[in-house]
Design a protein around this motif. Structure first.
Motif, PDB file in Angstrom:
ATOM      1  N   LYS A   1       0.861  -1.191  -0.102  1.00 34.59           N
ATOM      2  CA  LYS A   1       0.073  -0.171   0.010  1.00 34.59           C
ATOM      3  C   LYS A   1       0.990   1.325   0.049  1.00 34.59           C
ATOM      4  O   LYS A   1       0.543   2.263  -0.729  1.00 34.59           O
ATOM      5  N   PRO A   2       1.975   1.259   1.019  1.00 34.88           N
ATOM      6  CA  PRO A   2       2.732   2.623   0.843  1.00 34.88           C
ATOM      7  C   PRO A   2       3.371   3.017  -0.480  1.00 34.88           C
ATOM      8  O   PRO A   2       3.416   3.965  -0.953  1.00 34.88           O
ATOM      9  N   ASN A   3       3.612   1.668  -1.212  1.00 33.69           N
ATOM     10  CA  ASN A   3       4.315   1.927  -2.314  1.00 33.69           C
ATOM     11  C   ASN A   3       3.505   1.817  -3.583  1.00 33.69           C
ATOM     12  O   ASN A   3       3.703   1.947  -4.829  1.00 33.69           O
ATOM     13  N   ASN A   4       2.183   1.683  -3.460  1.00 35.42           N
ATOM     14  CA  ASN A   4       0.987   1.312  -4.566  1.00 35.42           C
ATOM     15  C   ASN A   4       1.558   0.330  -5.360  1.00 35.42           C
ATOM     16  O   ASN A   4       1.343   0.340  -6.514  1.00 35.42           O
ATOM     17  N   ALA A   5       2.034  -0.739  -4.915  1.00 34.71           N
ATOM     18  CA  ALA A   5       2.518  -1.819  -5.522  1.00 34.71           C
ATOM     19  C   ALA A   5       1.297  -2.898  -5.857  1.00 34.71           C
ATOM     20  O   ALA A   5       0.432  -2.826  -5.078  1.00 34.71           O
ATOM     21  N   GLU A   6       1.491  -3.646  -6.892  1.00 36.23           N
ATOM     22  CA  GLU A   6       0.683  -4.655  -7.189  1.00 36.23           C
ATOM     23  C   GLU A   6       1.208  -6.059  -6.590  1.00 36.23           C
ATOM     24  O   GLU A   6       2.053  -6.389  -6.580  1.00 36.23           O
ATOM     25  N   ILE A   7      -0.063  -6.893  -6.235  1.00 36.62           N
ATOM     26  CA  ILE A   7       0.076  -7.962  -5.413  1.00 36.62           C
ATOM     27  C   ILE A   7      -0.261  -8.733  -6.383  1.00 36.62           C
ATOM     28  O   ILE A   7      -1.486  -9.075  -6.779  1.00 36.62           O
ATOM     29  N   LEU A   8       0.473  -9.897  -6.855  1.00 39.44           N
ATOM     30  CA  LEU A   8       0.274 -11.044  -7.629  1.00 39.44           C
ATOM     31  C   LEU A   8       0.102 -12.374  -6.585  1.00 39.44           C
ATOM     32  O   LEU A   8       0.939 -12.910  -6.363  1.00 39.44           O
ATOM     33  N   ALA A   9      -1.290 -12.769  -6.617  1.00 35.61           N
ATOM     34  CA  ALA A   9      -1.656 -13.741  -5.787  1.00 35.61           C
ATOM     35  C   ALA A   9      -1.462 -15.261  -6.676  1.00 35.61           C
ATOM     36  O   ALA A   9      -2.285 -15.096  -7.497  1.00 35.61           O
ATOM     37  N   LEU A  10      -0.557 -15.884  -6.570  1.00 33.71           N
ATOM     38  CA  LEU A  10      -0.232 -17.147  -7.443  1.00 33.71           C
ATOM     39  C   LEU A  10      -0.737 -18.227  -6.574  1.00 33.71           C
ATOM     40  O   LEU A  10      -0.113 -18.672  -5.644  1.00 33.71           O
ATOM     41  N   HIS A  11      -1.510 -19.207  -7.259  1.00 36.51           N
ATOM     42  CA  HIS A  11      -1.800 -20.345  -6.860  1.00 36.51           C
ATOM     43  C   HIS A  11      -1.320 -21.476  -7.915  1.00 36.51           C
ATOM     44  O   HIS A  11      -1.531 -21.327  -9.170  1.00 36.51           O
ATOM     45  N   MET A  12      -0.484 -22.427  -7.522  1.00 33.38           N
ATOM     46  CA  MET A  12      -0.003 -23.317  -7.920  1.00 33.38           C
ATOM     47  C   MET A  12      -0.778 -24.727  -8.272  1.00 33.38           C
ATOM     48  O   MET A  12      -0.914 -25.322  -7.290  1.00 33.38           O
TER      49      MET A  12
END
Length: 277
Positions: free
Chosen positions: A26-37
């Motif tokens: 959130k502080p870096n406005n970063a994208e979270i890639l939720a990865l399911h294998m």
């Protein structure tokens, strides 16, 4: 920091990792890639048989449904999160996704808080750390704080450690964290006098930073093992994180000799971040 990957296996520990990713993103406005294998055999995925194809589609839909339900969390409401389902069979391929996506960090939850079993040996976490070209943050518990203010980074300040130090400095600067550099002096054949350590560290910082500004952040401690020295210093400091370097070619290796990084990661209660040398 623009992208964070979180491998999801629907466990409590992967939820720890997901929550931590939100706090750091959130502080870096970063994208979270939720990865399911999704572990499906090649026989099922590549089959031309209609029944097998229907079975593959069924499992894919089932995984996506469960994945979407897992991601339906209040704390994810305002997060920039992208779900990804990959048909990989081994967690070592998380690194492929990290490289494809240009990820800056991988966050994983891991078991082993009791100390009765080593958290990395034979685990998915070990496979990810062993193969990851980007830093990996390993959590055993929920990350209570919204930021990581104090980070202990132990090093022998050798030339081989320069690249890792630069990478760690850049990342922790992005996270607005203070880096406490640590050298552990041992009562053995690796013992060095204060003058010898000063000279080594000064030469290291001049090569790495081009100045000695970070000399004030260098800490020297003496202990019987590097692991004990790092853990004792981190506890005394009240650190939020311990950073270590690893050799991917030999698994969870270390920045000295023996299995120092592995021991620290296995026995530390604090979050541990690994950097591949």
């Amino acid at each position: 920091m623009k992208k964070i990957i979180v491998p999801i296996d629907f466990s409590e520990h992967s939820e720890f990792a997901l929550e931590a990713a939100v706090k750091l993103a959130k502080p870096n406005n970063a994208e979270i890639l939720a990865l399911h294998m999704l572990e499906m055999s090649d026989a099922v995925l590549n089959s031309t048989d209609s029944e097998q194809q229907q079975k593959a589609v069924f499992f894919l839909k089932l995984a996506e449904k469960r994945f979407n339900e897992f991601l339906d969390k209040p704390y994810l409401k305002d997060a920039n999160i992208t779900p990804i389902v990959k048909h990989f069979k081994v967690f070592s391929e998380v690194n492929d996704v990290a490289n494809e996506q240009g990820a800056d960090l991988i966050i994983m939850g891991s078991h082993g808080t009791s100390g009765l079993s080593e958290i990395f040996v034979g685990s998915n976490t070990e496979k990810v750390v062993r193969n990851a070209d980007v830093p990996v943050l390993v959590l055993k518990h929920k990350l209570d704080k919204n930021d990581l203010k104090n980070v202990v980074f132990a090093s022998d300040f050798s030339i081989e450690s320069l690249a890792v130090y630069k990478k760690a400095s850049k990342l922790f600067n992005t996270l607005n964290a203070k880096l406490h550099l640590l050298h552990v002096n041992l009562p053995s054949d690796r013992f060095r006098s204060t003058n010898e350590i000063d000279e080594t560290v000064s030469d290291f910082l001049m090569k790495a930073d081009g100045n000695l500004d970070n000399l004030k952040h260098i800490n020297f401690v003496s202990d019987y093992t590097v692991e004990r020295g790092v853990l004792n210093f981190a506890n005394k400091l009240g650190a939020d994180l311990i950073a270590v370097s690893t050799h991917g070619r030999t698994g969870i290796s270390h920045f000295f000799e023996g299995s120092i990084s592995e021991d620290i990661a296995n026995h530390a209660i604090l979050p541990v971040m690994t950097f591949k040398m």
